[in-house]
Design a protein around this motif. Structure first.
Motif, PDB file in Angstrom:
ATOM      1  N   ALA A 147      -9.023  -7.652   5.220  1.00 42.05           N
ATOM      2  CA  ALA A 147      -7.608  -7.898   4.964  1.00 42.05           C
ATOM      3  C   ALA A 147      -7.060  -9.115   4.604  1.00 42.05           C
ATOM      4  O   ALA A 147      -6.465  -9.305   3.591  1.00 42.05           O
ATOM      5  N   GLU A 148      -7.903 -10.135   4.704  1.00 43.99           N
ATOM      6  CA  GLU A 148      -7.582 -11.674   4.360  1.00 43.99           C
ATOM      7  C   GLU A 148      -7.921 -11.730   2.669  1.00 43.99           C
ATOM      8  O   GLU A 148      -6.862 -12.165   1.983  1.00 43.99           O
ATOM      9  N   PRO A 149      -8.886 -11.242   2.258  1.00 46.82           N
ATOM     10  CA  PRO A 149      -9.194 -11.570   0.887  1.00 46.82           C
ATOM     11  C   PRO A 149      -7.987 -10.525   0.131  1.00 46.82           C
ATOM     12  O   PRO A 149      -7.762 -10.969  -1.064  1.00 46.82           O
ATOM     13  N   LEU A 150      -7.962  -9.357   0.679  1.00 44.08           N
ATOM     14  CA  LEU A 150      -6.868  -8.482   0.155  1.00 44.08           C
ATOM     15  C   LEU A 150      -5.449  -9.093  -0.209  1.00 44.08           C
ATOM     16  O   LEU A 150      -5.016  -8.623  -0.827  1.00 44.08           O
ATOM     17  N   ALA A 151      -5.226  -9.772   1.032  1.00 43.19           N
ATOM     18  CA  ALA A 151      -3.841 -10.301   0.916  1.00 43.19           C
ATOM     19  C   ALA A 151      -3.669 -11.285   0.238  1.00 43.19           C
ATOM     20  O   ALA A 151      -2.468 -11.690  -0.733  1.00 43.19           O
ATOM     21  N   LYS A 152      -4.795 -11.988  -0.237  1.00 42.70           N
ATOM     22  CA  LYS A 152      -4.819 -13.085  -1.167  1.00 42.70           C
ATOM     23  C   LYS A 152      -5.048 -12.612  -2.581  1.00 42.70           C
ATOM     24  O   LYS A 152      -5.112 -13.448  -3.454  1.00 42.70           O
ATOM     25  N   GLY A 153      -4.995 -11.533  -2.636  1.00 48.77           N
ATOM     26  CA  GLY A 153      -5.352 -11.087  -4.306  1.00 48.77           C
ATOM     27  C   GLY A 153      -6.690 -10.988  -4.698  1.00 48.77           C
ATOM     28  O   GLY A 153      -7.022 -10.448  -5.857  1.00 48.77           O
TER      29      GLY A 153
ATOM     30  N   SER B 129      -4.430  -0.532  -2.891  1.00 46.98           N
ATOM     31  CA  SER B 129      -4.150   0.718  -1.779  1.00 46.98           C
ATOM     32  C   SER B 129      -5.282   1.485  -1.282  1.00 46.98           C
ATOM     33  O   SER B 129      -5.545   1.798  -0.050  1.00 46.98           O
ATOM     34  N   GLY B 130      -6.371   1.670  -2.091  1.00 50.89           N
ATOM     35  CA  GLY B 130      -7.660   2.304  -1.897  1.00 50.89           C
ATOM     36  C   GLY B 130      -8.365   1.532  -0.662  1.00 50.89           C
ATOM     37  O   GLY B 130      -8.701   2.239   0.368  1.00 50.89           O
ATOM     38  N   VAL B 131      -8.436   0.347  -0.800  1.00 49.72           N
ATOM     39  CA  VAL B 131      -9.170  -0.442   0.083  1.00 49.72           C
ATOM     40  C   VAL B 131      -8.549  -0.596   1.269  1.00 49.72           C
ATOM     41  O   VAL B 131      -8.950  -0.451   2.433  1.00 49.72           O
ATOM     42  N   ALA B 132      -7.074  -0.871   1.419  1.00 44.23           N
ATOM     43  CA  ALA B 132      -6.240  -0.719   2.437  1.00 44.23           C
ATOM     44  C   ALA B 132      -6.470   0.510   3.336  1.00 44.23           C
ATOM     45  O   ALA B 132      -6.498   0.615   4.542  1.00 44.23           O
TER      46      ALA B 132
ATOM     47  N   ALA C 206      -2.221   7.699  11.404  1.00 44.87           N
ATOM     48  CA  ALA C 206      -1.370   7.628  10.198  1.00 44.87           C
ATOM     49  C   ALA C 206      -0.121   8.025  10.487  1.00 44.87           C
ATOM     50  O   ALA C 206       0.849   6.941   9.900  1.00 44.87           O
ATOM     51  N   GLY C 207       0.394   8.671  11.334  1.00 47.10           N
ATOM     52  CA  GLY C 207       1.684   8.941  11.588  1.00 47.10           C
ATOM     53  C   GLY C 207       2.492   8.058  12.325  1.00 47.10           C
ATOM     54  O   GLY C 207       3.414   7.683  12.060  1.00 47.10           O
ATOM     55  N   ALA C 208       1.614   7.332  13.337  1.00 49.50           N
ATOM     56  CA  ALA C 208       2.173   6.454  14.089  1.00 49.50           C
ATOM     57  C   ALA C 208       2.580   5.141  13.214  1.00 49.50           C
ATOM     58  O   ALA C 208       3.375   4.278  13.530  1.00 49.50           O
ATOM     59  N   LEU C 209       1.563   4.891  12.400  1.00 53.15           N
ATOM     60  CA  LEU C 209       1.983   3.782  11.404  1.00 53.15           C
ATOM     61  C   LEU C 209       2.738   3.960  10.375  1.00 53.15           C
ATOM     62  O   LEU C 209       3.055   3.375   9.399  1.00 53.15           O
ATOM     63  N   ASP C 210       3.347   5.358   9.887  1.00 52.16           N
ATOM     64  CA  ASP C 210       4.074   5.701   8.840  1.00 52.16           C
ATOM     65  C   ASP C 210       3.391   5.458   7.556  1.00 52.16           C
ATOM     66  O   ASP C 210       4.097   4.777   6.642  1.00 52.16           O
ATOM     67  N   VAL C 211       2.207   5.774   7.472  1.00 51.52           N
ATOM     68  CA  VAL C 211       1.456   5.402   6.165  1.00 51.52           C
ATOM     69  C   VAL C 211       0.664   6.725   5.822  1.00 51.52           C
ATOM     70  O   VAL C 211       0.468   7.621   6.572  1.00 51.52           O
TER      71      VAL C 211
ATOM     72  N   PRO D 141       2.129   4.488   0.653  1.00 48.11           N
ATOM     73  CA  PRO D 141       0.644   4.236   0.710  1.00 48.11           C
ATOM     74  C   PRO D 141       0.307   3.086   1.394  1.00 48.11           C
ATOM     75  O   PRO D 141       1.086   2.012   1.538  1.00 48.11           O
ATOM     76  N   ALA D 142      -0.844   2.905   2.053  1.00 49.66           N
ATOM     77  CA  ALA D 142      -1.513   1.694   2.908  1.00 49.66           C
ATOM     78  C   ALA D 142      -1.338   0.526   1.886  1.00 49.66           C
ATOM     79  O   ALA D 142      -1.733   0.505   0.963  1.00 49.66           O
ATOM     80  N   ARG D 143      -1.139  -0.398   2.566  1.00 54.76           N
ATOM     81  CA  ARG D 143      -1.022  -1.885   2.169  1.00 54.76           C
ATOM     82  C   ARG D 143      -1.819  -2.869   2.861  1.00 54.76           C
ATOM     83  O   ARG D 143      -2.392  -2.257   4.331  1.00 54.76           O
ATOM     84  N   ALA D 144      -2.156  -4.168   2.522  1.00 52.13           N
ATOM     85  CA  ALA D 144      -2.745  -4.844   3.197  1.00 52.13           C
ATOM     86  C   ALA D 144      -2.354  -5.195   4.799  1.00 52.13           C
ATOM     87  O   ALA D 144      -3.067  -5.291   5.933  1.00 52.13           O
ATOM     88  N   VAL D 145      -1.065  -5.290   4.785  1.00 50.39           N
ATOM     89  CA  VAL D 145      -0.415  -5.371   6.043  1.00 50.39           C
ATOM     90  C   VAL D 145      -0.614  -4.230   7.164  1.00 50.39           C
ATOM     91  O   VAL D 145      -0.380  -4.722   8.191  1.00 50.39           O
ATOM     92  N   ASP D 146      -0.920  -3.365   6.431  1.00 53.06           N
ATOM     93  CA  ASP D 146      -0.932  -2.115   7.396  1.00 53.06           C
ATOM     94  C   ASP D 146      -2.432  -2.221   8.215  1.00 53.06           C
ATOM     95  O   ASP D 146      -2.607  -1.268   9.430  1.00 53.06           O
ATOM     96  N   ILE D 147      -3.373  -3.007   7.852  1.00 52.59           N
ATOM     97  CA  ILE D 147      -4.367  -3.334   8.195  1.00 52.59           C
ATOM     98  C   ILE D 147      -4.545  -4.054  10.037  1.00 52.59           C
ATOM     99  O   ILE D 147      -4.840  -3.422  10.947  1.00 52.59           O
TER     100      ILE D 147
END
Length: 312
Positions: free
Chosen positions: A110-116, A139-142, A251-256, A279-285
């Motif tokens: 999550a950390e490197p993903l959030a930093k790009g 999105s695929g990584v997340a 997935a339903g609980a997280l709404d992703v 679609p999932a994002r870094a913040v969803d991790i």
């Protein structure tokens, strides 16, 4: 009153809290991990018992020889003395639960993903999943990381807590060793299709109730109606009878949106979609990790309440 409450909680809830605290404080052993030794022992058992053949009976005998002696030893130590039993329970739950390790591996993505840093995130993800990660976008990584957190929330945390609540430390040990053997032998390859059948099926059986309680926990702690709907409509299409409910409800609980096609060992696998929403994002991790962490507290409170009622 306080003494009565402590007496009620002492057999299960307090050792559970102590085991979870040790996991949070220490994490998994960095050197001389017991599962490494168990893996070598299980490989030796396999070498010996494959002389009987590669059929299901040999695999079941190998599973029994690999797991049951350690569970019996743990049970004997637990029954030898009340205080030794507490130490055994706390130590074995610490051994069986991998909550901190799960969080560390997920945040390392999550950390490197959030930093790009997509390349760094892909590399870290490749350490925890079996799918090919080289071509995944953000999105695929997340998505892959969230799926891993949700599924391993059951395998590495809630399954052990369930069997600990039922059988104490020996139950948690049994679950963790069975889960390890499934990872070693539970493949549908020519080598393990028959020999590994028992390891795969026993893991499915031991996980059946914990997986559904995990799915229910995710649903209660997130978008409940959405989680229950995804569980009901999407889980039956998933290959694994236990991962399906866990991941669909999560997935339903997280709404992703999770699931969908993925590449494993160069082969594209068409997996059913899971969840609903964006679609999932870094913040969803981090949201998935929070779902698991909140679920742990929910389980501790539930076990404490049941213990108090039983011993009242």
């Amino acid at each position: 009153m306080l003494a009565l409450l402590l007496a009620a909680l002492f057999p299960i809830a307090l050792p559970m809290l102590l085991g979870l605290f040790l996991d949070r404080l220490l994490g998994e052993p960095r050197r001389f991990h017991p599962l490494v030794g168990f893996g070598r022992y299980a490989a030796g058992v396999e070498r010996v018992l494959r002389r009987l053949g590669s059929h299901r009976g040999a695999g079941l005998l190998a599973w029994s020889a690999a797991v049951l002696p350690w569970v019996a030893l743990a049970g004997s130590l637990k029954e030898a003395h009340v205080w030794l039993g507490v130490v055994v329970d706390v130590g074995l739950l610490y051994f069986a639960v991998g909550g901190r390790s799960l969080a560390e591996h997920a945040r390392a993505v999550a950390e490197p993903l959030a930093k790009g840093d997509l390349a760094g995130a892909r590399q870290r993800l490749s350490w925890i999943v079996s799918r090919d990660t080289a071509e995944l976008d953000e999105s695929g990584v997340a998505k892959a990381t969230v799926e891993s957190v949700l599924e391993n929330g059951n395998d590495a945390v809630f399954g052990a807590l369930f069997w600990f609540a039922l059988l104490g430390g020996p139950g948690a040990l049994m679950f963790r060793l069975a889960n390890t053997l499934d990872a070693m032998w539970g493949y549908r390859t020519e080598r393990y299709l028959r020999f590994g059948w028992a390891a795969a099926r026993i893991d499915d059986v031991l996980n059946f109730v914990p997986a559904r309680l995990t799915a229910l926990s995710y649903a209660l702690l997130g978008h409940t109606a959405n989680a229950l709907r995804c569980w009901r409509t999407q889980a039956p299409a998933w290959d694994s009878p236990n991962a399906g409910p866990v991941m669909a409800a999560g997935a339903g609980a997280l709404d992703v949106c999770l699931g969908g096609p993925a590449i494993y060992h160069g082969q594209l696998e068409s997996r059913p979609p899971l969840g609903a929403g964006a679609p999932a994002r870094a913040v969803d991790i981090d949201k998935a990790l929070a779902l698991v962490n909140n679920g742990v507290w929910l389980w501790v409170l539930a076990v404490a309440a049941v213990s108090a009622l039983i011993h009242a």
